[in-house]
Structure formats: C-alpha cells, structure tokens
Design a protein around this motif. Structure first.
Motif, PDB file in Angstrom:
ATOM      1  N   GLN A   1      59.312  79.244   1.965  1.00  0.00           N
ATOM      2  CA  GLN A   1      60.980  79.030   1.793  1.00  0.00           C
ATOM      3  C   GLN A   1      61.055  77.571   1.630  1.00  0.00           C
ATOM      4  O   GLN A   1      62.338  77.211   1.133  1.00  0.00           O
ATOM      5  CB  GLN A   1      61.451  79.613   3.344  1.00  0.00           C
ATOM      6  CG  GLN A   1      61.194  81.097   3.139  1.00  0.00           C
ATOM      7  CD  GLN A   1      62.100  81.801   2.360  1.00  0.00           C
ATOM      8  OE1 GLN A   1      61.426  82.505   1.174  1.00  0.00           O
ATOM      9  NE2 GLN A   1      63.445  82.076   2.695  1.00  0.00           N
ATOM     10  N   ALA A   2      60.563  76.704   2.355  1.00  0.00           N
ATOM     11  CA  ALA A   2      60.857  75.240   2.296  1.00  0.00           C
ATOM     12  C   ALA A   2      60.420  74.518   1.330  1.00  0.00           C
ATOM     13  O   ALA A   2      60.976  73.312   0.837  1.00  0.00           O
ATOM     14  CB  ALA A   2      60.224  74.748   3.532  1.00  0.00           C
ATOM     15  N   ARG A   3      59.568  75.312   0.462  1.00  0.00           N
ATOM     16  CA  ARG A   3      58.753  74.359  -0.543  1.00  0.00           C
ATOM     17  C   ARG A   3      59.791  73.603  -1.578  1.00  0.00           C
ATOM     18  O   ARG A   3      59.589  72.430  -1.936  1.00  0.00           O
ATOM     19  CB  ARG A   3      57.889  75.361  -1.293  1.00  0.00           C
ATOM     20  CG  ARG A   3      57.164  74.810  -2.671  1.00  0.00           C
ATOM     21  CD  ARG A   3      56.262  75.759  -3.397  1.00  0.00           C
ATOM     22  NE  ARG A   3      55.596  75.453  -4.180  1.00  0.00           N
ATOM     23  CZ  ARG A   3      55.557  75.003  -5.422  1.00  0.00           C
ATOM     24  NH1 ARG A   3      56.930  75.055  -5.893  1.00  0.00           N
ATOM     25  NH2 ARG A   3      54.476  74.773  -6.485  1.00  0.00           N
ATOM     26  N   SER A   4      60.808  74.308  -2.079  1.00  0.00           N
ATOM     27  CA  SER A   4      61.612  73.815  -3.321  1.00  0.00           C
ATOM     28  C   SER A   4      62.469  72.664  -2.504  1.00  0.00           C
ATOM     29  O   SER A   4      62.409  71.538  -3.340  1.00  0.00           O
ATOM     30  CB  SER A   4      62.475  74.807  -3.889  1.00  0.00           C
ATOM     31  OG  SER A   4      63.439  75.245  -2.885  1.00  0.00           O
ATOM     32  N   ARG A   5      62.891  72.644  -1.413  1.00  0.00           N
ATOM     33  CA  ARG A   5      63.869  71.568  -0.815  1.00  0.00           C
ATOM     34  C   ARG A   5      62.755  70.455  -0.438  1.00  0.00           C
ATOM     35  O   ARG A   5      63.155  69.101  -0.756  1.00  0.00           O
ATOM     36  CB  ARG A   5      64.420  72.026   0.383  1.00  0.00           C
ATOM     37  CG  ARG A   5      65.542  71.100   0.865  1.00  0.00           C
ATOM     38  CD  ARG A   5      66.777  70.800  -0.121  1.00  0.00           C
ATOM     39  NE  ARG A   5      67.683  70.189   0.389  1.00  0.00           N
ATOM     40  CZ  ARG A   5      68.828  69.765  -0.272  1.00  0.00           C
ATOM     41  NH1 ARG A   5      68.703  69.746  -1.604  1.00  0.00           N
ATOM     42  NH2 ARG A   5      69.742  69.262   0.242  1.00  0.00           N
ATOM     43  N   LEU A   6      61.561  70.630   0.069  1.00  0.00           N
ATOM     44  CA  LEU A   6      60.542  69.639   0.284  1.00  0.00           C
ATOM     45  C   LEU A   6      60.423  68.871  -0.807  1.00  0.00           C
ATOM     46  O   LEU A   6      60.153  67.646  -0.976  1.00  0.00           O
ATOM     47  CB  LEU A   6      59.408  70.100   1.012  1.00  0.00           C
ATOM     48  CG  LEU A   6      59.885  70.541   2.620  1.00  0.00           C
ATOM     49  CD1 LEU A   6      58.551  71.283   2.975  1.00  0.00           C
ATOM     50  CD2 LEU A   6      60.241  69.502   3.378  1.00  0.00           C
ATOM     51  N   LEU A   7      60.066  69.443  -2.000  1.00  0.00           N
ATOM     52  CA  LEU A   7      59.442  69.036  -3.179  1.00  0.00           C
ATOM     53  C   LEU A   7      60.596  68.057  -3.735  1.00  0.00           C
ATOM     54  O   LEU A   7      60.608  66.985  -4.311  1.00  0.00           O
ATOM     55  CB  LEU A   7      59.190  70.029  -4.234  1.00  0.00           C
ATOM     56  CG  LEU A   7      58.645  69.577  -5.676  1.00  0.00           C
ATOM     57  CD1 LEU A   7      57.301  68.441  -5.503  1.00  0.00           C
ATOM     58  CD2 LEU A   7      58.442  70.727  -6.464  1.00  0.00           C
ATOM     59  N   ALA A   8      62.016  68.383  -3.820  1.00  0.00           N
ATOM     60  CA  ALA A   8      62.961  67.830  -4.202  1.00  0.00           C
ATOM     61  C   ALA A   8      62.989  66.436  -3.500  1.00  0.00           C
ATOM     62  O   ALA A   8      63.539  65.192  -3.908  1.00  0.00           O
ATOM     63  CB  ALA A   8      64.612  68.635  -4.108  1.00  0.00           C
ATOM     64  N   LEU A   9      62.882  66.525  -2.228  1.00  0.00           N
ATOM     65  CA  LEU A   9      62.967  65.148  -1.360  1.00  0.00           C
ATOM     66  C   LEU A   9      61.638  64.238  -1.768  1.00  0.00           C
ATOM     67  O   LEU A   9      62.250  63.253  -1.820  1.00  0.00           O
ATOM     68  CB  LEU A   9      62.898  65.693   0.228  1.00  0.00           C
ATOM     69  CG  LEU A   9      62.936  64.697   1.096  1.00  0.00           C
ATOM     70  CD1 LEU A   9      64.073  63.792   1.112  1.00  0.00           C
ATOM     71  CD2 LEU A   9      62.791  64.992   2.753  1.00  0.00           C
TER      72      LEU A   9
ATOM     73  N   GLU B   1      68.988  71.837   8.568  1.00  0.00           N
ATOM     74  CA  GLU B   1      69.797  70.587   8.369  1.00  0.00           C
ATOM     75  C   GLU B   1      69.340  70.018   6.839  1.00  0.00           C
ATOM     76  O   GLU B   1      70.199  69.510   6.090  1.00  0.00           O
ATOM     77  CB  GLU B   1      69.355  69.573   9.376  1.00  0.00           C
ATOM     78  CG  GLU B   1      69.939  70.163  10.870  1.00  0.00           C
ATOM     79  CD  GLU B   1      69.380  69.317  11.761  1.00  0.00           C
ATOM     80  OE1 GLU B   1      70.217  69.249  13.036  1.00  0.00           O
ATOM     81  OE2 GLU B   1      68.367  69.001  11.965  1.00  0.00           O
ATOM     82  N   LEU B   2      67.893  70.104   6.487  1.00  0.00           N
ATOM     83  CA  LEU B   2      67.768  69.561   5.275  1.00  0.00           C
ATOM     84  C   LEU B   2      68.388  70.501   4.052  1.00  0.00           C
ATOM     85  O   LEU B   2      68.701  69.844   3.033  1.00  0.00           O
ATOM     86  CB  LEU B   2      66.286  69.693   5.292  1.00  0.00           C
ATOM     87  CG  LEU B   2      65.512  69.257   3.973  1.00  0.00           C
ATOM     88  CD1 LEU B   2      65.662  67.529   3.793  1.00  0.00           C
ATOM     89  CD2 LEU B   2      63.811  69.343   3.921  1.00  0.00           C
ATOM     90  N   ALA B   3      68.483  71.801   4.341  1.00  0.00           N
ATOM     91  CA  ALA B   3      68.953  72.365   3.409  1.00  0.00           C
ATOM     92  C   ALA B   3      70.665  72.143   3.101  1.00  0.00           C
ATOM     93  O   ALA B   3      70.922  72.361   2.022  1.00  0.00           O
ATOM     94  CB  ALA B   3      68.680  73.939   3.667  1.00  0.00           C
ATOM     95  N   SER B   4      71.172  72.083   4.150  1.00  0.00           N
ATOM     96  CA  SER B   4      72.576  71.709   4.051  1.00  0.00           C
ATOM     97  C   SER B   4      73.016  70.569   3.603  1.00  0.00           C
ATOM     98  O   SER B   4      74.357  70.339   3.165  1.00  0.00           O
ATOM     99  CB  SER B   4      73.195  72.302   5.362  1.00  0.00           C
ATOM    100  OG  SER B   4      72.733  71.417   6.356  1.00  0.00           O
TER     101      SER B   4
END
Length: 210
Positions: free
Chosen positions: A36-44, A194-197
């Motif tokens: 679930q976190a993959r795309s946001r972590l990759l963007a970061l 928090e990272l997603a928002s």
C-alpha cells in the motif's frame, strides 16, 4: 532562505528497514502495508534523487545474519524499487547499526570537507521499532553534539503499517529526544497517513524543522 534553496545543495540518504515479519502472526499485514505504501515511498525517493542527482545513498537494514551491508551509492530508481519490494524471511533487521553507518559516513565526510553546503537529510523507512531503543537514541543524541546548526542534518523516521509499539516509540523519539540530552531537534517521524496527506516537500522540510 526559501524551502527550495534549503533542500537543494544537500546530500540525501534512504535507509529501508523492511522486517521479514515471520516472527509475528500479523506478517501478512506487514506485507500488505508495504504494498500500500509503495507508490508514495517511491515518489519520495524520486524527489530525493532529483534533489541529489549526483549520488543518492541507499542502505538496506534487513540483511542476513544482522551483518550490515555497504550502502548503494548513487542508487538508481531500479535499485530503490528492488529494495522496497524485497522480502526475505531469512533476513534480520540491523536498524541501529545501519543508522550508525549513515551518521558516521556523514560526519567523516564533513570532517574531510566533502559534504554539501546545506548538509544532509536521512530518511529511515521502517515497519517496527528497533531492537535496541537505547542504542538508537544514544546515536541520535551523539549526532546532535557534533552538529553546528539545526539545518545541517535531519532524520525522518517513516513508519509503514500501524504497529502500536512502533508508533509509540517514534512518538517518544519525536517529542522527548531533548530530555535524553539532544542539543538539537534532529528527529522527525511520519506515519503513512501523514505521508500520504502532506506534500513531499513538507516531509523533507520536517526532517530539518520539526
């Protein structure tokens, strides 16, 4: 100084501590949380690589026999993706040792005049609390005593999943490091919500100005 100027001319390091989860009955939940976190972590990580185009450093804190591997210097996106997706039940987490390597690397380069003008940001992506809380806190406190300014070094711990013990530890790390003797506020923590928002820039700025 603008946010853009503060984040540029700076080194970036990413530490990924994905636990095997095989010693807990909730291990499938850990796997799902990383997916679930993959795309946001990759963007970061992509943003860090853009800000540090010459050499993003990447550490794997999950290694066989708790033996810390050398970092991947100038990590490519493919290497970042491979590490985010890696899952080996035979690996163990060596988070404290890996953070120490990253900090030692920074201060050695600083002593040799090899760091960038604005310093460094370290992102630690983890799904559970460290095995030795006291050791990690001591590392962070000692790091603050070597720093000259608040802006030169920041560390953000990003929790994947919702393990309550990990959340509690990170909250105390964020709020109480000064009570442990830290001279500067070096640590910031983020949940995946928090990272997603928030914006990725805000996440990176939080590493410096918590």
């Amino acid at each position: 100084m603008t946010e853009e100027a503060i984040l540029q001319d700076r080194d970036y390091t990413v530490i990924i501590a994905r636990s095997p989860g095989n010693d807990r009955p909730t291990s499938p939940e850990f796997k799902h949380a990383w997916e679930q976190a993959r795309s946001r972590l990759l963007a970061l990580c992509r943003q860090c690589a853009e800000l540090d185009p010459d050499c993003l450093s990447l550490y794997n804190a999950a290694v066989p026999n708790s033996s810390v591997a050398n970092p991947v210097s100038c990590a490519s996106e493919a290497e970042i993706i491979a590490l985010l997706d890696s899952y080996d039940p035979n690996q163990a987490i060596a988070l404290e040792e890996t953070v120490k390597l990253a900090l030692d690397n920074y201060f050695t380069r600083k002593a040799n005049g090899q760091t960038k003008v604005n310093g460094e940001i370290i992102l630690v992506i983890l799904d559970r609390e460290p095995q030795n809380r006291v050791k990690l806190i001591k590392l962070l406190v000692e790091a603050t005593q070597k720093m000259e300014t608040q802006e030169e070094l920041g560390i953000t711990f990003i929790q994947v999943g919702d393990d309550a013990l990990t959340r509690g530890f990170l909250k105390s790390l964020d709020d109480d490091l000064a009570r442990a003797g830290a001279r500067l506020d070096i640590a910031d923590t983020q949940s995946m919500d928090e990272l997603a928002s928030g914006s990725l820039t805000d996440v990176l700025m939080g590493a410096i100005y918590d």
